[in-house]
Design a protein around this motif. Structure first.
Motif, short mmCIF file in Angstrom:
data_model
loop_
_atom_site.label_atom_id
_atom_site.label_comp_id
_atom_site.label_asym_id
_atom_site.label_seq_id
_atom_site.Cartn_x
_atom_site.Cartn_y
_atom_site.Cartn_z
N GLY A 151 26.61 45.73 56.68
CA GLY A 151 25.18 45.52 56.45
C GLY A 151 24.38 45.24 57.70
O GLY A 151 23.32 45.85 57.92
N LEU A 152 24.86 44.32 58.55
CA LEU A 152 24.11 43.97 59.75
C LEU A 152 24.04 45.16 60.71
O LEU A 152 22.99 45.43 61.30
N SER A 153 25.14 45.88 60.85
CA SER A 153 25.17 47.03 61.76
C SER A 153 24.24 48.13 61.28
O SER A 153 23.54 48.76 62.08
N ARG A 154 24.21 48.35 59.97
CA ARG A 154 23.33 49.40 59.45
C ARG A 154 21.87 49.00 59.58
O ARG A 154 21.01 49.81 59.91
N GLN A 159 16.65 49.99 62.06
CA GLN A 159 15.51 49.48 62.81
C GLN A 159 15.33 50.22 64.13
O GLN A 159 14.20 50.53 64.53
N LYS A 160 16.44 50.50 64.81
CA LYS A 160 16.36 51.25 66.07
C LYS A 160 15.77 52.64 65.83
O LYS A 160 14.94 53.12 66.60
N ALA A 208 15.16 40.65 58.64
CA ALA A 208 14.22 40.21 59.67
C ALA A 208 14.95 39.54 60.83
O ALA A 208 14.55 39.68 61.99
N GLN A 209 16.03 38.80 60.53
CA GLN A 209 16.79 38.15 61.59
C GLN A 209 17.49 39.19 62.47
O GLN A 209 17.59 39.01 63.69
N VAL A 210 17.98 40.26 61.85
CA VAL A 210 18.57 41.35 62.63
C VAL A 210 17.51 41.95 63.55
O VAL A 210 17.77 42.27 64.73
N ASN A 211 16.31 42.09 63.03
CA ASN A 211 15.21 42.64 63.82
C ASN A 211 14.91 41.76 65.03
O ASN A 211 14.68 42.26 66.14
#
Length: 269
Positions: A151-154, A159-160, A208-211
């Motif tokens: 999930g975090l990687s995707r 976002q990129k 949002a935290q991943v962002n």
């Protein structure tokens, strides 16, 4: 002593899949059934590198390579592709995506004194990948980002990719504002006791935290894996302290356990 090479590995794989005298387990496998093993092997490689366990990295890389060999054999048997086709496709793709190294698109070509910054190289890489996507049946900006990624990687890749077409904030402080907004919405969902909403808002907060991590130049998967390892080290200290006391876990208050945790922090664990 003679060493085995790639051809020997391909021969071994063919023998394992031999319908007459091959391995029963290997003969039962198909593309779908070995996916979970591939993921496990990839994570084991990552874990070995994070622990800097270099003596075992060779072994783990071999296990991961074997997964590719297995897929190649299945592809050959089904008539889709073989190992040579995988290698050919890979080399062609990498030649195409590295014009700053192979300007003529051949292994023999050299860039010479031509110098390009990392930013220029990244921009060219993304442009080439976008051209490749447009050449496929579904040229959507996000279409080729695998749904099976963690999930975090995707989230990071999504976002990129969106940022590449201008859908992005230009200030990490704005992302912090978004996180605070998501926390407020999560508090409201918790107050209502609406589990579906809580799940949805929790997902928004994590996204949002991943962002924010992306804007700060932090890989979120790497960061959380590091924190997981830190938690394990500090919890091990708590466990040792509880064991040394001779008391049961349930006889300790949270404050007492937290004191052990703080001891671990002081010790740099």
């Amino acid at each position: 002593m003679a060493t085995y090479d790639l051809d020997d590995l391909l021969t071994l794989m063919a023998r394992l899949r031999d319908p007459v005298d091959g391995c029963p387990w290997d003969l039962k496998q198909d593309f779908a059934s070995i996916v979970r093993h591939t993921l496990e092997e990839a994570y084991e490689v990552a874990d070995t590198i994070e622990r800097q366990d270099w003596p075992h990295l060779k072994d783990e890389l071999g296990d991961l390579l074997f997964q590719v060999i297995f897929y190649a054999r299945l592809g050959d048997e089904s008539g889709h592709f073989d190992f040579a086709a995988i290698v050919d496709n890979l080399v062609r793709k990498l030649l195409r995506r590295h014009p700053h190294v192979f300007p003529a698109g051949t292994l023999a070509s050299r860039a010479g004194d031509m110098q390009r910054s990392e930013q220029q190289v990244s921009a060219t890489w993304e442009l080439i990948k976008q051209e490749e996507r447009e050449g496929k049946a579904s040229p959507g900006v996000l279409d080729d980002i695998p749904a099976a990624l963690p999930g975090l990687s995707r989230a990071l890749k999504l976002q990129k990719r969106a940022s590449g077409v201008g859908f992005d904030w230009n200030d990490p402080l704005l992302v912090l504002d978004k996180i605070e907004e998501e926390i407020g919405e999560l508090r409201e969902a918790i107050a209502r006791g609406a589990q579906d909403e809580i799940t949805d808002e929790m997902g928004d907060l994590l996204f949002a935290q991943v962002n924010l991590a992306r804007h700060l130049g932090v890989d979120p998967e790497t960061a959380v894996r590091s924190t997981n390892a830190k938690f394990v080290r500090r919890f091990a200290h708590i466990e040792d302290a509880v064991t040394a006391s001779g008391r049961d876990w349930d006889s300790f208050s949270l404050d007492e356990l937290d004191a052990f945790w703080n001891e671990a922090k002081v010790r740099g664990l």
